[in-house]
Design a protein around this motif. Structure first.
Motif, short mmCIF file in Angstrom:
data_model
loop_
_atom_site.label_atom_id
_atom_site.label_comp_id
_atom_site.label_asym_id
_atom_site.label_seq_id
_atom_site.Cartn_x
_atom_site.Cartn_y
_atom_site.Cartn_z
N ARG A 11 3.87 11.78 1.04
CA ARG A 11 2.97 12.31 2.07
C ARG A 11 3.50 13.65 2.54
NH1 ARG A 11 -0.72 10.25 5.76
NH2 ARG A 11 -0.47 8.16 4.87
N ARG A 38 -5.80 13.35 -11.84
CA ARG A 38 -5.75 12.69 -10.54
C ARG A 38 -7.03 11.91 -10.32
NH1 ARG A 38 -6.05 18.02 -6.56
NH2 ARG A 38 -8.25 18.53 -6.94
N THR A 91 -5.50 14.89 -2.02
CA THR A 91 -5.05 13.51 -1.89
C THR A 91 -5.64 12.65 -3.01
OG1 THR A 91 -4.77 13.63 0.50
CG2 THR A 91 -5.15 11.44 -0.44
N VAL A 93 -4.22 9.63 -6.47
CA VAL A 93 -3.15 9.13 -7.35
C VAL A 93 -3.07 10.10 -8.53
CG1 VAL A 93 -2.35 7.26 -8.83
CG2 VAL A 93 -3.51 6.75 -6.66
N THR A 118 1.28 8.09 -9.35
CA THR A 118 2.03 8.22 -8.10
C THR A 118 1.10 8.78 -7.03
OG1 THR A 118 4.07 9.11 -7.10
CG2 THR A 118 2.92 10.55 -8.64
N GLN A 119 1.19 8.22 -5.83
CA GLN A 119 0.28 8.60 -4.75
C GLN A 119 0.73 9.89 -4.09
OE1 GLN A 119 -2.62 6.93 -3.50
NE2 GLN A 119 -2.83 8.83 -2.33
N THR A 121 -0.49 12.12 -0.77
CA THR A 121 -1.35 12.12 0.41
C THR A 121 -1.07 13.37 1.21
OG1 THR A 121 -1.34 9.71 0.50
CG2 THR A 121 -2.03 10.88 2.48
#
Length: 124
Positions: A11, A38, A91, A93, A118-119, A121
Motif C-alpha cells: 500500500r 494487472r 490499484t 493485483v 501481488t496486490q 493499493t
C-alpha cells in the motif's frame, strides 16, 4: 517445475513509488520476454509493460508510459517493474508472466508461465 514469484507489492499513497520483482526458477529467463499485467476487481486483466529477452527494449501501456518501467536482470533470473507517480487507478493485483515470443506480447494468451500475483493499493 517452473515458478514465477512476485515480491514488492503493498500500500502506498498517491504519488508514491513501488518496485515489483519477479524471481524465476525452472526456466532460463534469457529465453523469454517478461511481461507485467494487472487486474482490478471486476475488470479484465490488462497489459502493463514488457521487457524483451535481453532487456534492451521495453514497451508499456499508454496508461503507465512515463511512470512505469519494465526491466530485467538475466544473471539474477529476475524481472522488475518500477512504478513511480502512482495513482489510485493503478490499484490492482499485478502479475508477471513469461512468453517465448522473445520480443514480447500484449496478449495474456501468448504467455506460457504466470506468477501468483501481488496486490498494489494506492490510496488518495
Amino acid at each position: 517445475q517452473v515458478q514465477l514469484v512476485e515480491f514488492g507489492g503493498g500500500r502506498v499513497q498517491t504519488g508514491g513509488s513501488l518496485r515489483l520483482s519477479c524471481v524465476a526458477s525452472g526456466i532460463t529467463l534469457s529465453n523469454y520476454a517478461m511481461g507485467w499485467f494487472r487486474q482490478a476487481p471486476g475488470k479484465e486483466r490488462e497489459f502493463v509493460g514488457v521487457s524483451n529477452w535481453n532487456g534492451d527494449g521495453a514497451n508499456h501501456a499508454d496508461s503507465v508510459k512515463g511512470r512505469f518501467t519494465a526491466s530485467r536482470d538475466n544473471a539474477k533470473n529476475t524481472a522488475y517493474l518500477q512504478m513511480n507517480s502512482l495513482k489510485p487507478e493503478d490499484t490492482a493485483v499485478y502479475y508477471c508472466a513469461a512468453t517465448s515470443f522473445v520480443r514480447g506480447s500484449y496478449y495474456p494468451v501468448e504467455y506460457d508461465h504466470w506468477g501468483q500475483g501481488t496486490q498494489v493499493t494506492v490510496s488518495s
